[in-house]
Design a protein around this motif. Structure first.
Motif, PDB file in Angstrom:
ATOM      1  N   TRP A  73    -128.816  31.751 -20.686  1.00 30.90           N
ATOM      2  CA  TRP A  73    -128.346  32.613 -19.531  1.00 30.90           C
ATOM      3  C   TRP A  73    -128.888  34.477 -20.382  1.00 30.90           C
ATOM      4  O   TRP A  73    -128.987  35.358 -19.789  1.00 30.90           O
ATOM      5  CB  TRP A  73    -126.799  32.930 -19.962  1.00 30.90           C
ATOM      6  N   GLU A  74    -128.751  34.426 -21.935  1.00 31.87           N
ATOM      7  CA  GLU A  74    -129.289  35.733 -22.826  1.00 31.87           C
ATOM      8  C   GLU A  74    -129.068  35.353 -23.977  1.00 31.87           C
ATOM      9  O   GLU A  74    -130.526  34.994 -24.625  1.00 31.87           O
ATOM     10  CB  GLU A  74    -127.927  36.466 -22.223  1.00 31.87           C
ATOM     11  N   PRO A 319    -128.940  33.067 -14.710  1.00 27.77           N
ATOM     12  CA  PRO A 319    -130.441  33.162 -14.876  1.00 27.77           C
ATOM     13  C   PRO A 319    -130.123  33.099 -13.058  1.00 27.77           C
ATOM     14  O   PRO A 319    -129.431  33.064 -12.423  1.00 27.77           O
ATOM     15  CB  PRO A 319    -130.516  31.681 -14.790  1.00 27.77           C
ATOM     16  N   ALA A 320    -131.837  33.364 -12.955  1.00 29.44           N
ATOM     17  CA  ALA A 320    -132.185  34.714 -11.581  1.00 29.44           C
ATOM     18  C   ALA A 320    -131.703  32.863 -10.265  1.00 29.44           C
ATOM     19  O   ALA A 320    -130.872  33.867  -9.280  1.00 29.44           O
ATOM     20  CB  ALA A 320    -133.663  34.655 -11.246  1.00 29.44           C
ATOM     21  N   ARG A 405    -133.252  38.173 -21.133  1.00 32.47           N
ATOM     22  CA  ARG A 405    -133.598  37.255 -20.916  1.00 32.47           C
ATOM     23  C   ARG A 405    -134.527  36.889 -19.024  1.00 32.47           C
ATOM     24  O   ARG A 405    -135.610  36.413 -19.412  1.00 32.47           O
ATOM     25  CB  ARG A 405    -132.869  35.935 -20.778  1.00 32.47           C
ATOM     26  N   HIS A 406    -133.539  37.061 -18.771  1.00 35.25           N
ATOM     27  CA  HIS A 406    -134.179  37.406 -17.100  1.00 35.25           C
ATOM     28  C   HIS A 406    -134.265  39.597 -16.562  1.00 35.25           C
ATOM     29  O   HIS A 406    -133.183  39.437 -16.303  1.00 35.25           O
ATOM     30  CB  HIS A 406    -132.848  35.947 -15.872  1.00 35.25           C
ATOM     31  N   THR A 408    -134.066  41.189 -14.477  1.00 33.24           N
ATOM     32  CA  THR A 408    -132.830  41.465 -13.321  1.00 33.24           C
ATOM     33  C   THR A 408    -132.136  42.732 -13.590  1.00 33.24           C
ATOM     34  O   THR A 408    -131.768  42.429 -14.592  1.00 33.24           O
ATOM     35  CB  THR A 408    -132.892  40.553 -12.287  1.00 33.24           C
TER      36      THR A 408
END
Ligand code: ZN
Length: 449
Positions: A73-74, A319-320, A405-406, A408
């Motif tokens: 997730w991060e 996560p996206a 990590r994601h 956005t």
């Protein structure tokens, strides 16, 4: 650059007397001298900060980096690097999103080890207060947690359940004896359950329905309960991510009445209103939710008026694929913002307002959590945790610059006019751009000295 002696010249530094053109001498990782026109020592490095602001690094008392267990997730590596880009030099990680959650000595040890291996910034840890671990709070205090986080409503994480008033009372009695604060996510469970049931029964899953299901009244009711329990138990209370000026007023009144209570607000509640959730959907979903424009503006005024105690990012990544879908009750909540939230606040602060407001992201949270003699100020004897800020022409935040990590964030596309040109952690350069550099370098900050 190693943590040897250096002299920072030419910048405008934020000291106890405000923004002033002074030099800062650093030795052995600490600030040793602050003053005009300091003499350079033999062999000392000099850093030219001409045209820059030299500020104490952000002490972000509220992040969710999700490690161990949910580093996908991060994680400490990407999370700490993103925060470093956003002006952070220290952070405090919340207990719930790690797997296992941080609710006893064993889970604490796992998280501390993960952070020490990967974080580029110094960090401390919140312990969790859940119904099952009242007999483990003392051992967590012995591990050096800064305090205990409790949810007065479902946390969304199955193995980190919320607490009712009875459990919170029992926990706060114990924590009062440990001399630590309890931090609460304050939303009233029953009121939100009823509102949610009503809109869902009507077949609504849209943004307006979600916002309406979590009204300001639910925050006020939960804050009232938490303040009552603080008074009853004598436990220090820290209300996180307060979203409404009315709740700030309740905390301020309790403080005036002698309670040891503080209120945190988040950049997203100061910078964004519910229009952002209509524009970005799940990317701007958080709890308490973004409020209407008038509430946001009033919260901003409370902050400027000095009635807010600290500002924490509540950086909460996922996560996206957990952010996709039209059902605003089902998509995962949390705003990814630690890389830009503090800098966007900085954009909105002129020289007159900056000194007091910047204390809310540096000296005040550090002091609230037990590091008031080491972190968050530019003064002799403090760690040399310094950020060098350039005011730039406004430019749009891009996806490419995100270090999460994601990548956005609801801030993508927004104009920003501040950037961190350099960051020192205990006098050593923090890697801001070098993706290939090894992780680590951050130290665990124990509440126990
Ligand atoms: Zn949070």
């Amino acid at each position: 650059m190693n943590a040897r002696e250096c002299l920072i010249r030419g910048g405008r530094a934020l000291t106890s007397t405000g923004l002033e053109r002074v030099d800062v001498r650093v030795a052995e990782g600490m600030i040793v001298e602050v003053g005009p026109a300091l003499s350079s020592g033999a062999g000392a490095d000099e850093i030219d900060a001409t045209g820059q602001l030299v500020l104490p690094g952000v002490f972000d008392a509220h992040v969710h980096f999700n490690e161990p267990g949910r580093a996908h997730w991060e994680g400490f590596t990407t999370g700490s690097r993103a925060l470093a880009r956003g002006g952070g030099t220290s952070f405090v990680d919340m207990p719930l999103n790690a797997s296992p959650p941080t609710i006893d000595r064993e889970s604490f040890a796992q998280k501390r080890a993960a952070g020490e291996a990967a974080s580029v910034l110094d960090f401390a840890l919140w312990g969790g207060l859940v119904p099952e671990n009242l007999d483990r709070l003392e051992e967590l205090a012995g591990c050096g947690v800064v305090g205990f986080k409790a949810f007065m409503i479902d946390s969304g994480i199955a193995d980190f359940p919320g607490v009712d008033a009875a459990v919170l009372r029992a926990g706060m009695k114990i924590v009062a004896g440990l001399g630590l604060p309890v931090a609460v996510h304050a939303e009233d469970s029953a009121l939100i359950a009823a509102r949610t049931a009503a809109v869902r029964a009507a077949g609504r899953r849209d943004v307006r329905a979600f916002l309406d299901s979590r009204p300001v009244e639910s925050e006020l009711e939960a804050v009232r309960v938490a303040l009552d329990l603080a008074g009853e138990t004598g436990c220090a209370l820290h209300v996180v991510h307060v979203s409404s000026p009315a709740a700030i007023a309740m905390v301020a009144a309790a403080k005036a009445g002698g309670l040891d209570v503080t209120a945190e607000v988040c950049p997203h509640h100061l910078l964004l209103d519910e229009a952002a959730m209509f524009a970005h959907g799940a990317l701007a979903k958080c709890a308490p939710p973004l409020r209407d424009a008038a509430t946001r503006e009033a919260l901003w005024r409370e902050m400027l008026a000095g009635r807010v105690d600290c500002i924490g990012s509540d950086h909460s990544p996922a996560p996206a694929d957990m952010k996709q879908g039209d059902d605003m009750f089902a998509v995962w909540g949390g705003i990814m913002g630690c890389q830009h939230g503090f800098l966007l606040l900085l954009d909105a602060l002129d020289d007159m307002r900056l000194p007091a407001a910047w204390e809310l992201v540096s000296a005040r949270p550090a002091a609230r959590l037990g590091f008031g003699d080491r972190k968050g100020r530019i003064a002799p004897g403090f760690d040399a945790d310094l950020i060098f800020i350039e005011r730039t022409e406004p430019r749009e935040i891009t996806v490419e610059e995100l270090r999460y990590r994601h990548p956005t964030s609801p801030y993508v596309g927004r104009k920003i006019a501040s950037r961190v040109a350099r960051s020192l952690l205990r006098g050593s350069e923090v890697p801001l751009d070098a993706q290939g550099l090894p992780s680590g370098g951050g130290r665990f900050l124990s509440r126990i000295v």
